[in-house]
Design an enzyme around this catalytic site. Structure first.
Site, PDB file in Angstrom:
ATOM      1  CD  GLU A 213      36.289  38.495  46.788  1.00 57.71           C
ATOM      2  OE1 GLU A 213      37.132  38.614  48.278  1.00 57.71           O
ATOM      3  OE2 GLU A 213      35.994  39.023  46.016  1.00 57.71           O
TER       4      GLU A 213
ATOM      5  CD  GLU B 210      33.928  42.487  61.465  1.00 58.30           C
ATOM      6  OE1 GLU B 210      35.102  42.417  61.387  1.00 58.30           O
ATOM      7  OE2 GLU B 210      33.439  43.110  61.562  1.00 58.30           O
TER       8      GLU B 210
ATOM      9  CE1 TYR C 108      40.397  39.659  39.760  1.00 60.08           C
ATOM     10  CE2 TYR C 108      42.172  40.929  39.849  1.00 60.08           C
ATOM     11  CZ  TYR C 108      41.363  40.610  41.047  1.00 60.08           C
ATOM     12  OH  TYR C 108      40.847  40.157  42.118  1.00 60.08           O
TER      13      TYR C 108
ATOM     14  CB  SER D 156      74.842  36.315  70.326  1.00 57.72           C
ATOM     15  OG  SER D 156      75.068  37.499  69.185  1.00 57.72           O
TER      16      SER D 156
ATOM     17  CG  HIS E 259      45.650  31.315  62.629  1.00 59.04           C
ATOM     18  ND1 HIS E 259      46.839  30.644  61.850  1.00 59.04           N
ATOM     19  CD2 HIS E 259      44.706  30.192  62.327  1.00 59.04           C
ATOM     20  CE1 HIS E 259      46.574  29.749  61.804  1.00 59.04           C
ATOM     21  NE2 HIS E 259      45.438  29.256  62.356  1.00 59.04           N
TER      22      HIS E 259
END
Ligand code: NAG
Ligand code: NAG
Ligand code: NAG
Ligand code: NAG
Ligand code: NAG
Ligand code: NAG
Ligand code: ZN
Length: 762
Positions: free
Chosen positions: A443, A455, A554, A623, A711
């Protein structure tokens, strides 16, 4: 996953829907055909759970609904099983060996054994991925003098080994590097580019700061790191350094807080590894755009999806002496960008540079090859295969030996859910719909395992998958975050009421204390292929770090079991709450007779997004004529607005119809068998329709310049990577000041809403 072989090539919702309706008629005819049919019927009655077996009777109410805030007996048993909390044990195991994508085979085997032990039908699937592993790195600061250049500083690019924290040491540490970064050895002057966003580079350009041939130094934050490198590359830079600025932390040594391991502030040597792939163009193996990477497949040049210039992560402690040399050169950062351009290095002034006498040598040696990665799948087969399945997933790979938050707090929670469901299985339960658990690999590099899976099994997933539930980081702090397709709002909200927040009240009280709704899915985790490529309703959830929480390191060595056990989630209570919650969401999706959703919740969200964007349309666009006709953008907006309102009322009556059928089912015990049987198939027809609802939002040609994203409501932010923006077609047209693209997207969206208005009403 051999077991979900493609059974249906049809992808477009109209034909699939028709198949469902025809199925219903066919069955009613068969029933009238005597003995053969009778045998079939008896079989169906038993296997479809029309008469619950003795085991399930104890646990479930046969797909019936319960009042809000009340658990079904099945849910209650599940929560009971998780009163025992083994998340800490799983966390310890998952963070004991390095498990970069394709590595840590020991954990692949262990996960697969654990899945089997807990009653799952288990399989390991490998994909062959174009991947880099780090070989060597180096970073030196050079000063040019009259007689040549000399090295004035060499960065170690390592994180301090801590006595208290066993996974910060040893000879198996993973070096500082970026996934998919280019090899190179460049020496150049350097420029501070703030966060390295598109706007930051535009601002530098507008001030005539020359970036050609320079190394960009960016601080982390705001956008996905790969896009920082992309924008730097586009600006002519030859290398990038990305560092973690202490100004982004709530606890700081400069404010008197102690750093990890003594306190909650960032350890000054911590650095953030991570991928620099161009996430918003397309995830997955960059050499196999849109198709699975297995065996001898054709491979494309990856370089419009990964960088051509080298990059390295660095700590604030080690970047400081380098940035300091810029002081007084180029532009005063706070003069051109205000506070947005200034970080939190103590007693420090931020300048853009370049400084004419200083340069950096960035050396990045990466080894690229086609390498295997390993997904682990495990399923619990449902009683009614025609009702499809749900997938619950978490990735296993981490940038470091630890990864106690990212991703293995999620891995621990996933295993706890599986253990809870095993407890139910031992009591005789089988879910109505099949549940597939996935432990994804790769990932971190580019959502590899999930994307290649999506896929490969595209047609089966689109025909049969009802929802995808994702947990990446289950706990890095105490604030629950949920981002979801509104299709799932109902089960997500109902389940929030049923789980206690470890620090008081329910999860519902906690979540809605400061927020009114769930978030918008962007990208950055494994739901991306499901939601944004395949049109399968998805959710991503986890407790994240907030202002009161100790700094979460992190992608650093300090995201370790020790940090988690002492600071992040002592007692693993948040892990436990997340496992309880996600398990309940899964049960609410698999067990109820009529699929539990609220289409009006979706309609309301669409209305909100649309109003928000419509308000941003410049006055002078209104417009502009649309297409060849004389209608204007103003007309197009009015028309789309009206159709969305119509959809709100249609969705409302559709929901009422679904509720009425569920109520009939709830009261159907006393019905003659054949009436209950007919009701069963009526509900089946409706469930088919509900299952394909989200597919409506797929636009086969995809978004502009990135056809993989299909999407029309949710996509990775084009210029942010992580953060999503609803109706990306409209949003990007506004960003690009492209009225024609805007008009085009109103047409595309209008057609989709027309379809919904035709097919989803009472
Ligand atoms: C789950 O595993 C069983 C047994 O192998 C298989 O029959 C079933 O098709 C699988 N279902 C899914 C959705 O993978
Ligand atoms: C979980 O860890 C605790 C504490 O280390 C230990 O006592 C217990 O035996 C472990 N349980 C399992 C099932 O591994
Ligand atoms: C270059 O000159 C500086 C003084 O200007 C001196 O300190 C340094 O040692 C010299 N370096 C070399 C390589 O000769
Ligand atoms: C990288 O480039 C520098 C400066 O040109 C040089 O001194 C160094 O030897 C090079 N390193 C490698 C491993 O090629
Ligand atoms: C840089 O800008 C800041 C904010 O405007 C100012 O306080 C500071 O004095 C400036 N530094 C110099 C050297 O001009
Ligand atoms: C990278 O390292 C390998 C192995 O040590 C070496 O053969 C190769 O020349 C290096 N590449 C560069 C660009 O320095
Ligand atoms: Zn992750």
């Amino acid at each position: 996953m051999g077991s979900i072989e493609a059974t249906n090539d049809e992808e477009k919702q109209p034909s699939v829907l028709r198949t469902g309706e025809i199925g219903y008629n066919k069955w009613t005819r068969y029933v009238c055909k005597g003995v053969v049919a009778l045998v079939a019927v008896c079989w169906l009655v038993i296997t479809l759970g029309l008469i619950p077996s003795s085991g399930t009777k104890l646990l479930s109410k046969g797909g019936k609904s319960v009042p809000l805030g009340v658990t079904t007996p099945l849910e209650y048993s599940y929560l009971q099983a998780l009163e025992e909390n083994l998340a800490g044990n799983w966390s310890k195991k998952y963070t004991s060996v390095p498990h970069l994508a394709g590595q840590g085979k020991e954990l692949v085997d262990w996960t697969s054994e654990k899945f089997q032990e807990y009653g799952l039908v288990t399989e390991v699937e490998a994909f062959d991925i174009y991947l880099n592993y780090p070989v060597e790195n180096g970073l030196r600061l050079l000063e040019q003098t009259k007689n040549g250049s000399s090295v004035v500083y060499t960065a170690s690019l390592t994180e301090e080994v801590l006595e208290d924290d066993p996974t910060t040491g040893g000879d198996d540490l993973i070096p500082a590097f970026h996934g998919y970064s280019a090899s190179g050895n460049v020496t150049a002057q350097y420029v501070y580019v703030n966060r390295g966003t598109k706007e930051d580079f535009e601002l530098l350009k507008s001030h005539n700061v020359d970036l050609t041939g320079k190394v960009a130094i960016a601080r982390y934050g705001k956008i996905f790191r790969g896009l920082k490198v992309k924008f730097a590359q586009e600006a002519g830079c030859v290398g990038v350094l990305i560092y973690s600025d202490p100004g982004d932390d709530h606890f700081q040594e400069a404010k008197g807080d102690k750093a990890y391991p003594q306190g909650p502030a960032r350890n000054p040597s911590s650095l953030q590894r991570g991928s620099v792939q161009f996430l918003s163009s397309m995830p997955g193996d960059p050499t196999t755009p849109g198709y699975p990477s297995q065996g001898d497949v054709e491979r494309a040049d990856p370089h419009d999806r990964i960088p051509l210039i080298p990059s390295l992560p660095i700590s604030f402690k080690e970047v400081q002496p380098i940035l300091k040399k810029l002081n007084g050169f180029g532009l005063n950062a706070s003069k051109i960008g205000g506070d947005n351009w200034v970080g939190g290095l103590p007693r420090f002034e931020y300048w853009t540079g370049p400084a004419p006498h200083f340069s950096v040598n960035v050396y990045n040696n990466q080894s690229y090859d086609i390498r295997p990665i390993y997904n682990v799948y495990g399923n619990i087969t449902g009683t009614d295969s025609s009702e499809g399945y749900i997938v619950v997933g978490n990735h296993r790979d981490a940038w470091i030996k630890g990864g106690a938050s990212d991703p293995n707090s999620g891995s621990a929670a996933l295993l706890e859910i599986i253990r809870g469901f095993h407890h139910l299985q031992l009591l005789g339960w089988k879910p109505r719909k099949t549940i597939v658990f996935a432990s994804w690999d790769g990932e971190e590099y580019a959502l590899l395992g999930s994307t290649e899976f999506g896929e490969k099994y595209k047609s089966d997933l689109q025909a049969n998958c009802l929802a995808y539930l994702n947990v990446d980081v289950a706990a890095s702090g105490k604030t629950l975050n949920i981002e979801a397709s509104p299709f799932l709002n109902r089960v997500l909200t109902e389940s929030l009421h049923l789980v206690d927040y470890p620090f008081g009240g329910s999860l519902y009280d906690h979540y809605f204390d400061k927020r009114a709704k769930f978030g918008i899915l962007g990208s950055g985790s494994d739901y991306t292929v499901f939601q944004e490529h395949l049109g399968i309703p998805s959710v991503d959830m986890g407790f994240s770090s907030g202002p009161e929480d100790p700094v979460y390191h992190y992608h650093s060595n300090y995201d370790s079991h020790h940090w988690m056990a002492t600071r992040g989630d002592p007692g693993f209570k948040l892990h436990n709450a997340l496992a309880k919650y996600l398990g309940l969401v899964a049960l609410k999706l698999t067990e109820r007779k009529v699929i539990s959703t609220s289409l009006v919740a979706y309609a309301d969200e669409l209305e909100l997004y649309f109003k928000d964007l419509a308000a941003k349309v410049p006055e002078d666009w209104l417009s502009i004529p649309v297409g060849g006709s004389q209608r204007t953008i103003a007309d197009a907006l009015t028309s789309l607005g009206t159709k969305l309102e119509t959809f709100q009322s249609n969705a409302h009556s559709f929901d009422l119809k679904a509720e009425a059928l569920q109520a009939e089912w709830d009261a159907s015990d006393s019905l003659p068998f054949w009436k209950r049987f007919a009701l069963h198939f009526k509900i089946k027809g409706l469930n088919y329709q509900i299952r394909y609802f989200e597919r409506t939002f797929l636009h086969e040609k995809g978004l502009k310049g990135r056809p993989w994203f299909k999407h029309i409501v949710y996509a990775a932010g084009r210029d942010t990577g992580y953060q999503g923006f609803a109706f990306p077609g409209l949003k990007e047209a506004l960003d690009d000041k492209d009225a024609h693209a805007f008009a085009k997207w109103t047409r595309i969206i209008r057609k989709k809403i027309d379809y919904l208005n035709d097919h989803y009403k009472n």
